[in-house]
Design a protein around this motif. Structure first.
Motif, mmCIF file in Angstrom:
data_model
loop_
_atom_site.group_PDB
_atom_site.id
_atom_site.type_symbol
_atom_site.label_atom_id
_atom_site.label_comp_id
_atom_site.label_asym_id
_atom_site.label_seq_id
_atom_site.Cartn_x
_atom_site.Cartn_y
_atom_site.Cartn_z
ATOM 1 N N ILE A 1 0.855 -1.185 0.000
ATOM 2 C CA ILE A 1 0.000 0.000 0.000
ATOM 3 C C ILE A 1 0.890 1.234 0.000
ATOM 4 C CG2 ILE A 1 -1.793 1.264 1.244
ATOM 5 C CD1 ILE A 1 -2.494 -1.474 2.583
ATOM 6 N N LEU A 2 0.632 2.144 -0.926
ATOM 7 C CA LEU A 2 1.353 3.412 -1.006
ATOM 8 C C LEU A 2 0.359 4.540 -0.773
ATOM 9 C CD1 LEU A 2 3.524 2.743 -4.203
ATOM 10 C CD2 LEU A 2 4.069 2.193 -1.816
ATOM 11 N N VAL A 3 0.489 5.219 0.359
ATOM 12 C CA VAL A 3 -0.395 6.341 0.710
ATOM 13 C C VAL A 3 0.314 7.623 0.301
ATOM 14 C CG1 VAL A 3 -1.640 7.497 2.560
ATOM 15 C CG2 VAL A 3 -1.368 5.013 2.607
ATOM 16 N N GLY B 1 -4.491 5.002 5.425
ATOM 17 C CA GLY B 1 -3.410 4.124 5.862
ATOM 18 C C GLY B 1 -3.846 3.132 6.922
ATOM 19 N N PRO B 2 -4.499 3.582 8.015
ATOM 20 C CA PRO B 2 -4.963 2.625 9.021
ATOM 21 C C PRO B 2 -6.077 1.708 8.534
ATOM 22 C CG PRO B 2 -4.813 4.848 9.930
ATOM 23 C CD PRO B 2 -4.658 4.978 8.445
ATOM 24 N N MET B 3 -6.807 2.106 7.510
ATOM 25 C CA MET B 3 -7.982 1.354 7.080
ATOM 26 C C MET B 3 -7.659 0.292 6.027
ATOM 27 S SD MET B 3 -11.516 2.827 5.395
ATOM 28 C CE MET B 3 -10.715 3.406 3.902
ATOM 29 N N LEU B 4 -6.805 0.617 5.082
ATOM 30 C CA LEU B 4 -6.648 -0.258 3.917
ATOM 31 C C LEU B 4 -5.960 -1.571 4.253
ATOM 32 C CD1 LEU B 4 -5.713 2.280 1.098
ATOM 33 C CD2 LEU B 4 -7.923 1.206 1.562
ATOM 34 N N GLY B 5 -4.937 -1.547 5.102
ATOM 35 C CA GLY B 5 -4.231 -2.784 5.423
ATOM 36 C C GLY B 5 -5.150 -3.842 6.016
ATOM 37 N N PRO B 6 -5.866 -3.527 7.117
ATOM 38 C CA PRO B 6 -6.800 -4.512 7.663
ATOM 39 C C PRO B 6 -7.892 -4.919 6.682
ATOM 40 C CG PRO B 6 -6.329 -2.795 9.271
ATOM 41 C CD PRO B 6 -5.709 -2.350 7.985
ATOM 42 N N TRP B 7 -8.371 -3.985 5.871
ATOM 43 C CA TRP B 7 -9.420 -4.318 4.896
ATOM 44 C C TRP B 7 -8.890 -5.333 3.884
ATOM 45 C CZ3 TRP B 7 -13.874 -0.611 4.221
ATOM 46 C CH2 TRP B 7 -14.852 -1.140 3.367
ATOM 47 N N LEU B 8 -7.700 -5.086 3.366
ATOM 48 C CA LEU B 8 -7.128 -6.001 2.380
ATOM 49 C C LEU B 8 -6.800 -7.356 3.004
ATOM 50 C CD1 LEU B 8 -4.917 -3.360 0.580
ATOM 51 C CD2 LEU B 8 -6.762 -4.659 -0.495
ATOM 52 N N GLU B 9 -6.350 -7.361 4.249
ATOM 53 C CA GLU B 9 -6.119 -8.635 4.933
ATOM 54 C C GLU B 9 -7.419 -9.402 5.105
ATOM 55 O OE1 GLU B 9 -4.112 -7.470 8.477
ATOM 56 O OE2 GLU B 9 -2.116 -7.569 7.558
ATOM 57 N N ARG C 1 3.266 2.110 3.077
ATOM 58 C CA ARG C 1 4.290 3.162 2.997
ATOM 59 C C ARG C 1 3.639 4.494 2.689
ATOM 60 N NH1 ARG C 1 8.388 1.141 -1.444
ATOM 61 N NH2 ARG C 1 9.328 3.163 -0.917
ATOM 62 N N ARG C 2 4.184 5.546 3.267
ATOM 63 C CA ARG C 2 3.688 6.899 3.008
ATOM 64 C C ARG C 2 4.703 7.643 2.152
ATOM 65 N NH1 ARG C 2 1.559 5.041 7.575
ATOM 66 N NH2 ARG C 2 -0.646 5.520 7.922
ATOM 67 N N ILE C 3 4.224 8.179 1.055
ATOM 68 C CA ILE C 3 5.081 8.847 0.077
ATOM 69 C C ILE C 3 4.525 10.234 -0.168
ATOM 70 C CG2 ILE C 3 5.900 8.814 -2.315
ATOM 71 C CD1 ILE C 3 5.827 5.786 -2.214
ATOM 72 N N GLY C 4 5.382 11.228 -0.126
ATOM 73 C CA GLY C 4 4.947 12.587 -0.409
ATOM 74 C C GLY C 4 4.660 12.781 -1.885
ATOM 75 N N ASP C 5 4.383 14.033 -2.227
ATOM 76 C CA ASP C 5 4.061 14.346 -3.620
ATOM 77 C C ASP C 5 5.350 14.451 -4.436
ATOM 78 O OD1 ASP C 5 1.280 14.461 -3.167
ATOM 79 O OD2 ASP C 5 1.506 16.466 -2.304
ATOM 80 N N ASP C 6 6.001 13.308 -4.600
ATOM 81 C CA ASP C 6 7.297 13.238 -5.256
ATOM 82 C C ASP C 6 7.235 12.159 -6.336
ATOM 83 O OD1 ASP C 6 9.986 12.371 -5.880
ATOM 84 O OD2 ASP C 6 10.680 13.407 -4.085
ATOM 85 N N ASP D 1 2.401 -8.584 -5.575
ATOM 86 C CA ASP D 1 1.567 -8.939 -6.722
ATOM 87 C C ASP D 1 0.649 -7.784 -7.100
ATOM 88 O OD1 ASP D 1 2.351 -11.816 -6.865
ATOM 89 O OD2 ASP D 1 1.428 -11.852 -4.878
ATOM 90 N N LEU D 2 0.268 -7.005 -6.093
ATOM 91 C CA LEU D 2 -0.639 -5.876 -6.312
ATOM 92 C C LEU D 2 -0.153 -4.696 -5.486
ATOM 93 C CD1 LEU D 2 -3.321 -4.630 -7.392
ATOM 94 C CD2 LEU D 2 -4.431 -5.541 -5.329
ATOM 95 N N VAL D 3 0.042 -3.558 -6.153
ATOM 96 C CA VAL D 3 0.324 -2.299 -5.470
ATOM 97 C C VAL D 3 -0.978 -1.510 -5.432
ATOM 98 C CG1 VAL D 3 1.622 -0.139 -5.547
ATOM 99 C CG2 VAL D 3 2.721 -2.289 -6.207
ATOM 100 N N VAL D 4 -1.336 -1.017 -4.249
ATOM 101 C CA VAL D 4 -2.525 -0.186 -4.089
ATOM 102 C C VAL D 4 -2.062 1.207 -3.696
ATOM 103 C CG1 VAL D 4 -4.647 0.200 -2.783
ATOM 104 C CG2 VAL D 4 -3.996 -2.125 -3.448
ATOM 105 N N THR D 5 -2.418 2.197 -4.503
ATOM 106 C CA THR D 5 -2.063 3.578 -4.198
ATOM 107 C C THR D 5 -3.315 4.360 -3.822
ATOM 108 O OG1 THR D 5 -2.302 4.339 -6.496
ATOM 109 C CG2 THR D 5 -0.141 3.500 -5.832
ATOM 110 N N THR D 6 -3.117 5.432 -3.056
ATOM 111 C CA THR D 6 -4.240 6.301 -2.692
ATOM 112 C C THR D 6 -3.935 7.711 -3.165
ATOM 113 O OG1 THR D 6 -3.360 7.001 -0.534
ATOM 114 C CG2 THR D 6 -4.539 4.909 -0.603
ATOM 115 N N GLY D 7 -4.879 8.298 -3.873
ATOM 116 C CA GLY D 7 -4.698 9.645 -4.375
ATOM 117 C C GLY D 7 -3.848 9.676 -5.625
ATOM 118 N N GLY D 8 -3.761 10.874 -6.212
ATOM 119 C CA GLY D 8 -2.909 11.048 -7.377
ATOM 120 C C GLY D 8 -3.457 10.501 -8.659
ATOM 121 N N THR D 9 -4.757 10.118 -8.688
ATOM 122 C CA THR D 9 -5.307 9.506 -9.898
ATOM 123 C C THR D 9 -5.968 10.524 -10.818
ATOM 124 O OG1 THR D 9 -7.380 9.036 -8.732
ATOM 125 C CG2 THR D 9 -5.716 7.307 -8.744
#
Length: 535
Positions: A290-292, A313-321, A331-336, A350-358
């Protein structure tokens, strides 16, 4: 209106204009705002947020019929009107303009992607104690007869022939022990449930269906005693084979007990152990990273000075599990853009899940990163509200070969919409469990065709062209929409039993809607109905 009275979900269609909140913000302390303290990076929904806001494709009134589902990758001025069809099997390179995909077809594309990814992973053998929740990779065939020998179904007496029987006082047969000398014709010996039936025994007589009495003593010629000890009498008819579980009654060695693709439940573990297994062949869990994204996110404390709490960040990990994934990291990544490129292309998941930036804001880097990485866009925008800027891409050449990326919008409920639309079907297909089954009201048809499901309470206003996903609770066999269902809100989904799939144009009172389950138990009717709120 009392907050406990069920009301229609909408006063108007869910337009999700990009400036909706910015134009008329409500104080954070106002309970009517419906904004939880854990709002994600898109909580304020600026028109160019790094969190992947859902900008309208047209500045026109959302009720005017303008199609807001155009992809954030750009507008193809020469394209034909959006037919809502899914992209072809080859997808589209990330840099090309791409039209939004109809919601059902987006889920089908995710299933195809997950099925293809599954072929690249080999089955695993895991000990029984680690197999719960996994999926069988091969049929479960019996390694032995079940039961593996004739066993007693009851506590009582193993008898030979018709009664009455002389009780043999020594050598009671216990479970886990080898029987002693076989009883003779007309004899009975004590036996416990689960014990191996002695050779020659014709039936088991239950203790409660029997009585014993001292043998009658008499003298035969020469002064010998005719009978000694006790005599066993049956209080009911005894038939051959009574209360004996014969060898192979449940299965014979080599019989298929369960097909491949079955989730491993506690009952499956018990069956496997009984059938002789120490470990099970299972499909590997999909590995997810997960990339936030976003400079504005806080991991602790209260929002301040333009910074907001990271709710995803706190929600997606448990949901995906809960969906069966193995979450490698959040992982938390700035606007870089460079940091994002390195994370996306270097992931072993196998799967990268990103939040925002779409979307297409000045710091929405995801499309550019995917284009630079040579990714193929399988879905670039979905005709669903909330969440239409979501995307699905396939990347090659990573540390583990081909992997996929699901880009979620930054608004919390929009991100959940992306999870249910793209991530959940992909993970289910990867694991081999198929597309997740929606909730069905008791007694309604089990078809996956929309229109068979749960009758909705009241009218639900819809988007003119797009599917809507609305949090609902179940009450008396009906789906009651919840109030706080704006794209930046979590208050409604936190109280919900599921998400109702509202077709374009809305739903009339009593219309049956598919309701997508949430991957955890819910207490039906535990939360009062809420009024409408769309911000």
């Amino acid at each position: 209106m009392s907050p406990k009275e069920p009301v229609p979900v909408a006063e108007k269609p869910d337009a999700e204009p990009a400036s909706a909140v910015a134009a008329s913000p409500e104080p954070a302390s106002s309970p009517s705002a419906g904004t939880a303290p854990g709002t994600s990076s898109a909580g304020t929904e600026p028109s160019a947020s790094s969190a992947g806001t859902e900008p309208s494709a047209s500045s026109a009134d959302p009720d005017s019929g303008a199609d807001p589902g155009t992809s954030s990758a750009g507008t193809d001025s020469g394209a034909a009107p959006d037919s809502g069809t899914a992209p072809d099997a080859s997808g589209a390179k990330a840099g090309r303009p791409h039209r939004a995909t109809a919601w059902p077809e987006a889920r089908e594309a995710a299933v195809r992607a997950g099925s293809a990814a599954r072929e690249d992973r080999k089955p695993l053998g895991v000990p029984l104690g680690q197999a719960l929740g996994r999926v069988l990779a091969a049929p479960l065939a019996a390694l032995t007869d079940l039961p593996s020998f004739d066993t007693s179904a009851m506590d009582g007496w193993a008898v030979v022939g018709p009664g009455p029987w002389t009780v043999r006082e020594e050598g009671a047969v216990l479970a886990g022990h080898v029987p002693g000398a076989a009883p003779a014709e007309g004899e009975a010996v004590r036996i416990a449930t689960g014990a191996r039936v002695p050779t020659g025994a014709t039936a088991v007589l239950r203790s409660e269906h029997s009585r014993t009495e001292p043998a009658e003593h008499g003298e035969e010629a020469g002064g010998a005693t005719a009978r000694t000890g006790r005599v066993l009498h049956a209080l009911r008819e005894v038939v051959p084979g009574q209360d004996i579980r014969p060898r192979g009654q449940e299965c014979r060695s080599g019989d298929e007990l369960l097909p491949a693709g079955i989730p491993v439940t506690p009952a499956v573990l018990g069956l496997a152990a009984a059938a002789g297994y120490d470990e099970l062949p299972v499909r590997p869990r999909p590995r997810v990273e997960i990339l936030v994204l976003g400079d504005e996110l806080l991991t602790a404390g209260l929002p301040h000075e333009g910074l907001i709490r990271d709710a995803l960040g706190p929600m997606l990990g448990p949901w995906l599990e809960a969906l069966g994934a193995e979450v490698l990291a959040t992982r938390r990544i700035g606007d870089d853009a460079e940091e994002l490129y390195a994370a996306v292309t270097g992931s072993a998941a196998d799967l990268v899940v990103t939040t925002g930036g779409t979307a297409a804001g000045p710091v929405d880097h995801l499309h550019g990163v995917l284009d630079r990485a040579g990714a193929t866009l399988l879905v670039d925008g979905v005709k669903v509200r909330p969440g239409h800027p979501m995307l699905l891409a396939r990347l090659s050449g990573g540390p583990e070969g081909t992997h996929h990326l699901v880009g979620l919008p930054g608004n919390p409920l929009a991100a959940i919409s992306g999870l249910l639309t793209l991530a959940e079907p992909l993970l289910a297909a990867f694991s081999g469990t198929g597309t997740p089954s929606p909730y069905r009201a008791p007694g309604t048809p089990g078809s996956g065709t929309p229109g068979f499901g749960v009758p909705v309470e009241g009218e639900v206003h819809g988007h003119p062209h797009d599917t809507r996903l609305v949090p609902v609770v179940r009450r008396d066999g009906r789906a009651v929409p919840l109030r706080y269902n704006g794209p930046a809100m979590l208050r409604g989904i936190a109280a919900a039993d599921g998400l109702a799939v509202v077709p374009p144009g809305g739903a009339r009172p009593g219309q049956e809607l598919t309701v997508l389950d949430l991957p955890w138990p819910t207490a039906a009717g535990a939360v009062p109905a809420q009024g409408a709120c769309f911000t």
